[in-house]
Design an enzyme around this catalytic site. Structure first.
Site, mmCIF file in Angstrom:
data_model
loop_
_atom_site.group_PDB
_atom_site.id
_atom_site.type_symbol
_atom_site.label_atom_id
_atom_site.label_comp_id
_atom_site.label_asym_id
_atom_site.label_seq_id
_atom_site.Cartn_x
_atom_site.Cartn_y
_atom_site.Cartn_z
ATOM 1 N N CYS A 270 34.247 30.788 36.402
ATOM 2 C CA CYS A 270 33.363 31.754 37.159
ATOM 3 C C CYS A 270 32.594 31.111 38.237
ATOM 4 C CB CYS A 270 32.863 32.715 36.030
ATOM 5 S SG CYS A 270 32.200 34.363 36.870
ATOM 6 N N GLY A 314 30.591 38.531 41.626
ATOM 7 C CA GLY A 314 30.210 39.230 42.803
ATOM 8 C C GLY A 314 30.322 38.340 44.320
ATOM 9 N N PHE A 315 30.946 37.075 43.991
ATOM 10 C CA PHE A 315 30.937 36.249 44.991
ATOM 11 C C PHE A 315 32.257 35.726 44.830
ATOM 12 C CE2 PHE A 315 26.431 37.054 44.760
ATOM 13 C CZ PHE A 315 25.975 36.688 45.819
ATOM 14 N N HIS A 354 37.774 34.917 33.124
ATOM 15 C CA HIS A 354 37.271 34.505 31.981
ATOM 16 C C HIS A 354 38.132 34.311 30.857
ATOM 17 C CE1 HIS A 354 32.701 34.632 32.657
ATOM 18 N NE2 HIS A 354 33.022 35.281 33.710
ATOM 19 N N GLU A 356 38.199 32.947 27.931
ATOM 20 C CA GLU A 356 37.340 33.349 26.619
ATOM 21 C C GLU A 356 37.390 34.809 26.435
ATOM 22 O OE1 GLU A 356 34.020 34.399 29.178
ATOM 23 O OE2 GLU A 356 35.526 32.745 29.430
#
Length: 401
Positions: A270, A314-315, A354, A356
């Site tokens: 992320c 958001g990026f 993600h 996880e």
């Protein structure tokens, strides 16, 4: 307690939603985004990556399973405010320790229920994520719109400094087991395990649990650690965590990463993935409304295998800015944004999503095992280690298919 009290959600573009308050009495300002997961609202609330945001859940009934300490992804609630269609005050779950509303009240977090969340999500998809205000104390719509317009937004803000740990610490809890909770791994059992340092940009606890369950000795260090400080721990590998906000606002972080690349195997998730892209000389940009949820399709470009992933960002990394510096390994099938990078001649890989989960599917959990293999084989194969591992994974996948 605010239950039944009138509340307003006001967006910076003037759109107003009226509903009922729950959680804390007060006012919250942040970027309004929506999350498409059907479950896992507690994990969403406690994910540090949501710092600075008001989160709307698209699933209509929230609160059904209550709250319990074992499901928290950090030490506290990090969302600025919570938006739901219908809040269930009386949970029906044997693991529940308290209602959601009480949890938000204790955390000082303002919630609003009873609004048309479908209309809100459609508006955000059309107009883009934007600054907003939830209030149960100021019910003047014009006043709230002005406050939303005055909010600084996420671009250019360093939100990591508000979520990272200030101290170095060791983590030794592994996966959760029914009846036992999160299992602690003894120092004796971990004595010969490879050691990694995890840069804490707002790290989720389930990432730490998965790293331990994969067989690592994990030391968590602050986000502002320099390359020299990272290498001083003499780790076998370096992990770059998730976190909130704009990666371009964190030059100290991506400069430190640049100083580590090529010296140690690196795995980023992320925000860690975005910072890795910046460390390579690439660029990032803000998405219109971001990716938040547990049902996003991503393709592994090597195997053409599609994984359903959990996402919260958001990026994104600009793929054109990294040509010749890294391989594009994963692609988002909804909008073709970059979802993974792989080093060329440098032992690193990263994903935007993600693996996880918490909440979300476990399609991508193999990436932790990949990192373990990379750390173990890097001393022998150097820059070739990652390519050997990924080639073996692709071969195994082709045989299954």
């Amino acid at each position: 307690m605010s239950k039944g009290r009138e509340a307003i959600l006001a967006l910076a573009d003037g759109r107003i939603f009226r509903g009922r308050a729950f959680g804390a009495v007060g006012e919250a300002v942040g970027e309004a985004v929506f999350n498409t997961a059907m479950t896992g609202y507690q994990e969403v609330l406690t994910d540090p990556s949501y710092k600075g945001q008001l989160v709307c859940m698209t699933y209509p009934e929230i609160g059904n399973v209550g709250i319990n300490a074992e499901d928290a992804e950090s030490r506290r609630v990090y969302v600025e405010g919570f938006i739901v269609k219908e809040y269930w005050e009386r949970p029906s779950n044997w693991r529940s320790e308290m209602p959601l509303g009480k949890y938000l009240e204790d955390a000082g977090v303002v919630g609003i229920e009873g609004i048309d969340t479908r209309a809100l999500v459609r508006h955000l998809r059309t107009r883009g994520a934007q600054e907003a205000v939830i209030s149960s104390v100021d019910l003047d719509a014009d006043s709230l719109v002005r406050k939303a317009k005055a909010s600084p937004g996420l671009v250019g803000r360093d939100l990591v400094k508000g979520v990272t740990s200030a101290e170095v610490y060791d983590w030794d809890f592994g996966d959760w087991k029914l009846g036992s909770g999160h299992v602690r791994v003894s120092h004796e059992a971990m004595r010969d395990a490879p050691a990694i340092v995890a840069l804490d940009y707002g790290i989720k606890l389930n990432i730490l649990r998965r790293l331990v369950a994969t067989g690592f000795r994990v030391k968590v260090i602050p986000a502002a650690s320099t390359a020299a400080q990272i290498l001083a721990h003499n780790p076998d590998g370096v992990f770059l965590s998730n976190g909130p906000g704009d990666p371009a606002a964190l030059p100290y972080a991506y400069r430190a990463i640049a100083g580590v690349l090529g010296k140690k195997p690196v795995f980023g998730i992320c925000l860690g993935h975005q910072l890795l892209g910046l460390a390579l000389g690439g660029k990032t940009y803000k998405l219109d409304f971001g990716h938040h949820g547990a049902n996003h399709p991503v393709m592994d470009l090597r195997t053409r295998r599609v994984e359903i992933t959990s996402q919260n960002h958001g990026f994104a990394v600009n793929d054109e800015s990294l040509k010749g510096r890294a391989k594009l390994s994963h692609l988002n099938l909804n909008d073709n944004t970059v979802e993974g990078l792989q080093g060329t001649g440098v032992p690193f890989f990263s994903v935007q999503y993600h693996p996880e989960a918490s909440p979300g599917p476990h399609d991508s959990s193999y990436l932790f095992a990949r990192f373990r293999k990379l750390v173990e084989t890097f001393p022998r194969y150097g820059a070739e280690a990652l390519e050997r591992i990924i080639a073996a994974e692709a071969s195994a996948q082709s045989q299954i298919s």
